[in-house]
Structures are given as structure tokens and as C-alpha cells.
Design an enzyme around this catalytic site. Structure first.
Site, PDB file in Angstrom:
ATOM      1  CD  GLU A  26      -2.721   1.201  -0.350  1.00 33.44           C
ATOM      2  OE1 GLU A  26      -2.120   1.688  -1.335  1.00 33.44           O
ATOM      3  OE2 GLU A  26      -3.856   0.719  -0.431  1.00 33.44           O
TER       4      GLU A  26
ATOM      5  CG  ASP B 161      -6.738   2.551  -4.377  1.00 33.31           C
ATOM      6  OD1 ASP B 161      -6.600   1.577  -5.170  1.00 33.31           O
ATOM      7  OD2 ASP B 161      -6.120   3.622  -4.516  1.00 33.31           O
TER       8      ASP B 161
END
Ligand SMILES: *[C@@H]1O[C@H](CO)[C@@H](O)[C@H](O)[C@H]1NC(C)=O
Ligand SMILES: *[C@@H]1O[C@H](CO)[C@@H](O)[C@H](O)[C@H]1NC(C)=O
Ligand SMILES: *[C@@H]1O[C@H](CO)[C@@H](O)[C@H](O)[C@H]1NC(C)=O
Ligand SMILES: *[C@@H]1O[C@H](CO)[C@@H](O)[C@H](O)[C@H]1NC(C)=O
Length: 503
Positions: free
Chosen positions: A222, A298
Site C-alpha cells: 500500500e 483502493d
């Protein structure tokens, strides 16, 4: 739960059958908490459903199971169910007993292309392979396609140890974010550094990258793809593009590794093993435990790739355990098979495509400049129009198992899609052009007879040549665009193939 798993691979008859990947992980003290595959059972005793497909004709579903416990998927059951219609993979079941099935990914930081912001489902026939000679289908992820489980059970959270591997197609990738499989945010949004731990495959250079020009196996942790401890280049992470790639990532407190190899032969190599990145946020990790396939944490959904099988474990598997799993994958004998069906096309020949929809059967696929439309054409049409309706069959520019169609009157220009509209464009030689100009003909969806074909896009296998309002698109059956209308879809994507008017 003998039908789901048996750690020793000892079936009820008392016969010792060879252990599956998840039997091996369990023996090694790092049991699978998610086991996903559309091609085979990942436990020697597993005979439950592998995946579900939904068909376009009536929106009914069928579960596809292994032919035998521990065996290869029953692809013939899918083929029968999907004959004369289209099918999508709607659920990839978790074989581990933890209930971690993957379904269509919901919208998150990024919306998917479906009307409600969900991602697309994969075609059920985009990634055919054989395992030990038995046909099976992988999950062909086009940009916009994604699967997810935001309520996963038993996966690693925080800094807990875990391992994972996936078997992928090393020739199907791009540089967009992010073709991932593994641990991600439960909110489908970017909650910051260290909130993911997933396998990434592709040639993105926006964050980390390896040596050569890619593609690379990296870890999506991430806000960063890591190829090693430092941000950016890790020259020990080589480009890897075997047709079948085994990719593995694992992590535990202040230790993680990237390992990969040829899924059809040999052993795994270690491309990184060591301490966590020193950049703030990755030590300790803040894993959330959701599971993603084909997308970023996401819901970034611009990437492409193909997934055949993969697992996530509880506990950090040893290299020796992973070596046994790799040996099991090699023994499964992944191999390529035909991407086409129906009447054969001959490279170098000239063909014409006639519409078969009632009321349109005198119309042919023609180009008018760079536009592609249908027009009434016959042997008494002008030479110009006859040439505009004629296409030379070429070996697929983006995949030699399929075809490209070069204009007879404009050599060097090919039928290619862009934003799902079909154009005639001069080849610019890029990977994107080549892939957008590659099509895999199959038995005609509305007519399985000789001389009828449906022309499937290689890189968007849910989509086919379709005439709609006399213009040409690559359309999916009931998708979000007007030209995806399910009304008359089967007839509109079925073409009568004849010798070209001109050559
Ligand atoms: C969670 O996983 C455990 C262990 O595999 C299993 O026993 C349990 O039934 C699962 N829970 C759900 C809700 O599926
Ligand atoms: C990824 O590979 C393709 C094909 O070689 C190339 O066109 C593209 O520029 C590469 N992307 C990056 C970011 O290097
Ligand atoms: C579908 O094909 C059949 C013949 O195979 C034909 O009779 C029928 O008209 C076609 N459907 C449409 C809508 O054109
Ligand atoms: C392909 O044709 C379309 C339609 O004319 C045009 O907009 C586009 O720029 C062309 N692309 C290339 C790469 O030539």
C-alpha cells in the site's frame, strides 16, 4: 470435514493420494486460510465447488467442481452450460473451509465500470489451459475486472505472519495499477502505508521495480510496490515472464520475502528476503485482512493479468514448504491450449464478415476511413466497397494463438478497438495496439454451423465484434454501454465468414 480437506491426504478408502498445496502448507505449520482456484482442487480430498459461472441467456448459475477429489476442474460442465451463450465467473470459492469466497469487487477509492461502481466479472473462457492434459479455465482479468472479500475470516491482520502464492500468466500484464492477489483494506480505500500485503505482477515503474524492463513480481504493501527493502529499484528482482509464473510473497514481524519461478518447471528463486522497508509505516505492518484479486487495495482497476490458482496462509511458511508446493504446481502440468474454436481461419487468406441478424443479412463489416460500420455489399458493388469489406487474416499481433485482421485496401492498418469502439488504425507497433488488434474467433454464439464465427477480443474476452446501429463495437452481453444491450446480442455477434470480396 473430510470432503473439504484431510491434512494427510488420506482418503476414506485408505489410499494415500498425493498431497495438494494446502495439505503441504498445513503439514508445514502454515495452513491455508484462503484457497482459490478455477483450475483444480488445492487439497487432495477437496471435491466441493471451485467456482460459479453465470450465463447470459437466463442469468442462471452453475457451480463447477473438480472431476475427482483433489483433481482438475470439470470444464466440460461449464462448456455444456455455456453453449450458445456467454458466461462470466461470478464466485471463486474458498476451498479452505474459512468461507473466504471472492465475488465481484465493490466500488472503493476508485469506482469500477459497472453502473453501480462495481468491477466487472471475468469471462469464463478467456484463459483456457490444460492441467495434465485436462482442460480448465483460469481467470482472465481485463482492466476494470476485480474480485474481493472485505469480510475475510482468519487472514492475517496487523503484523501477523502470513504467506501466499499465485500461479499467473507471465505474458498477460501491463503497467497500470494493480494486478494483485492477497491481503488488502477492508474498506476498499487507501488507508495508508503497510495496510496491504499482496502479490503484484506487472511492469509498473511508478513505485518499485526490478532489473530489466519487466514484468516483475513485487509486493503491494500500500502506497508503494516494493521489489526489495528500499523504495525504487531492487536489481535482485529480475524480469520474469515464463508463460506460467509461480509468484510468492510472505511476511512476519520485521521479515518478508518475494520468491518466484517457472510454474511449469524447476524451483522457486528468492528475489528478496530480509527486513521490512525502512520507510515509515511498514514496520510493524497494519494488515487489514481483506482479500483482493486483479485490483489494488483502493479498487484501482487499470491492470490486467491472469490468475489460475492461489492461496493465503496463516503463519510464515518456510522456504522448504514453498519448495514442496512449487513441486506440486509443476506436477499439475500447466500447459497452453487453443484459444479459438469453430471454423478455422487461414493466415494470409482474405475474408469478409457478413451480419447474420434477421433484417441485416446483406450487410458486411466495412471500413470507411478509420470508422468501421456495416454496409450492404455484393459482387456487383464497386471495387472500392468490395475492398473495404475485405480483410487479410494475420497471426494475432498481441497473441499468436489468435488473429488480427489487416485491411485489404489499406495495408498496415488493422481492425482494433479503442474505448470499445472498433476502428481501422495504422499499426504503431505498441503492445497496446497489438493487444487491441488481437481477436480469438470462436464457434458462432447464435449459429454453431460451419462458416459462422463470433469474434472475441483477446484482451477483453467478455467482448465480441458487434454491429449496433450499423456501427462496430466490441460489446459484452448486457454490459453498461448502449451497444452492450442484451437484446439481439447473440445474433449481432455472430458473423457469416466468406472468402473476401477482394484480396
Ligand atoms: C472461519 O474459519 C474457520 C476456520 O477455517 C471456520 O471453522 C469458520 O466456520 C469460519 N467462519 C465462517 C463464518 O465462515
Ligand atoms: C511496460 O511494457 C510495455 C511493453 O514492453 C511498454 O510499452 C511500456 O512502456 C512498459 N511500461 C513501463 C512503465 O515501463
Ligand atoms: C439466430 O440464428 C438462427 C439460425 O441459426 C436464426 O434462425 C435466427 O433468426 C437468428 N436470430 C436472429 C435474431 O437473427
Ligand atoms: C484510430 O482512429 C481513430 C478514429 O479516426 C482516431 O481517433 C485515432 O486517433 C486513431 N488512432 C491511431 C493510433 O491512429
Amino acid at each position: 470435514m473430510l470432503s473439504r480437506r484431510n491434512l494427510l491426504g488420506l482418503v476414506a478408502t485408505g489410499t494415500l493420494v498425493s498431497a495438494g498445496p494446502c495439505d503441504i502448507y498445513a503439514s508445514g505449520g502454515a495452513p491455508c486460510v484462503a484457497a482459490h482456484s478455477t483450475t483444480r482442487a488445492l487439497y487432495s480430498a477437496y471435491s466441493g465447488p471451485l467456482y460459479q459461472v453465470i450465463r447470459g441467456s437466463d442469468s442462471t448459475t452453475i457451480d463447477i467442481s473438480p472431476l475427482t477429489a483433489g483433481g482438475v476442474a470439470n470444464a466440460a460442465a461449464q462448456d455444456t452450460f455455456c453453449a450458445s451463450t456467454t458466461c462470466l465467473i461470478s464466485i471463486i470459492y474458498d476451498q479452505s473451509g474459512s468461507g473466504n469466497d471472492l465475488t465481484r469487487a465493490p466500488p472503493g477509492g476508485f469506482d469500477g465500470p459497472e453502473a453501480n461502481g462495481y468491477d466487472n466479472l471475468a469471462s469464463a473462457i478467456g484463459a483456457p489451459v490444460t492441467l495434465n492434459g485436462n482442460k480448465a479455465y483460469g481467470v482472465f482479468v481485463s482492466p476494470g475486472t476485480g474480485y474481493r472479500n472485505n469480510e475475510a475470516n482468519g487472514t492475517a491482520t496487523g503484523d501477523e505472519p502470513e504467506g501466499m502464492y499465485a500461479v499467473l500468466d507471465g505474458t498477460h500484464y501491463n503497467d497500470a495499477c494493480c494486478f494483485d492477489y492477497g491481503n488488502a483494506e477492508t474498506s476498499s480505500t487507501d488507508t495508508g502505508a503497510g495496510h496491504m500485503e499482496a502479490i503484484y505482477y506487472g511492469n509498473s515503474t511508478t513505485w518499485g521495480y526490478g532489473s530489466g524492463s519487466g514484468p516483475w513480481v513485487m509486493a503491494d504493501l500500500e502506497n508503494n510496490l516494493f521489489s526489495g527493502q528500499a523504495e525504487g529499484l531492487n536489481s535482485a528482482d529480475p524480469s520474469i515472464s515464463y508463460r506460467f509464473v509461480t509468484a510468492a510473497v510472505k511476511g512476519e514481524p520485521n521479515q518478508w520475502a518475494i520468491r518466484a519461478g517457472n510454474a511449469a518447471s524447476g524451483a522457486l528463486s528468492t528475489f528478496y528476503s530480509g527486513a521490512r522497508p525502512t520507510v515509515t509505516g511498514y514496520n510493524p505492518m497494519s494488515k487489514e485482512g481483506a482479500i483482493i484479486l486483479g485490483i489494488g487495495g483502493d479498487n484501482s482497476n487499470g491492470a490486467q493479468g491472469t490468475f489460475y490458482e492461489g492461496v493465503m496462509t496463516s503463519g510464515y511458511p518456510s522456504d522448504a514448504t514453498e519448495a514442496s508446493v512449487q513441486a506440486n504446481i509443476v506436477a499439475a502440468k500447466y500447459a497452453t491450449t487453443s484459444l479459438t474454436s469453430g471454423s478455422a481461419l487461414t493466415v494470409g487468406s482474405s475474408i469478409s464478415f457478413r451480419a447474420t441478424t434477421t433484417g441485416y443479412t446483406t450487410r458486411y463489416l466495412v471500413h470507411s476511413g478509420t470508422s468501421v460500420v456495416t454496409e450492404v455489399v455484393s459482387s456487383s458493388s464497386s471495387t472500392t466497397l468490395q475492398e473495404q469489406a475485405s480483410w487479410t487474416v494475420r497471426t494475432g499481433l498481441g497473441n499468436s494463438a489468435c488473429f488480427s485482421f489487416e485491411s485489404v485496401d489499406t495495408p498496415g492498418s488493422y481492425l482494433r478497438h479503442s474505448d470499445f469502439v472498433l476502428y481501422l488504425n495504422a499499426s504503431d507497433g505498441t503492445k497496446q495496439f497489438n493487444e487491441d488488434a488481437t481477436f480469438c474467433p470462436q464457434t458462432g454464439i447464435n449459429n454453431s454451423g460451419s462458416g459462422y464465427l463470433s469474434i472475441r477480443s483477446w484482451n477483453y474476452p467478455t467482448r465480441y465484434f458487434r454491429h449496433y446501429d450499423d456501427a462496430l463495437y466490441i460489446a459484452s452481453n448486457g454490459g453498461v454501454h448502449t451497444f452492450d444491450s442484451a437484446t439481439s446480442f447473440n445474433a449481432d455477434v455472430t458473423w457469416a465468414i466468406s472468402t473476401g470480396f477482394a484480396s
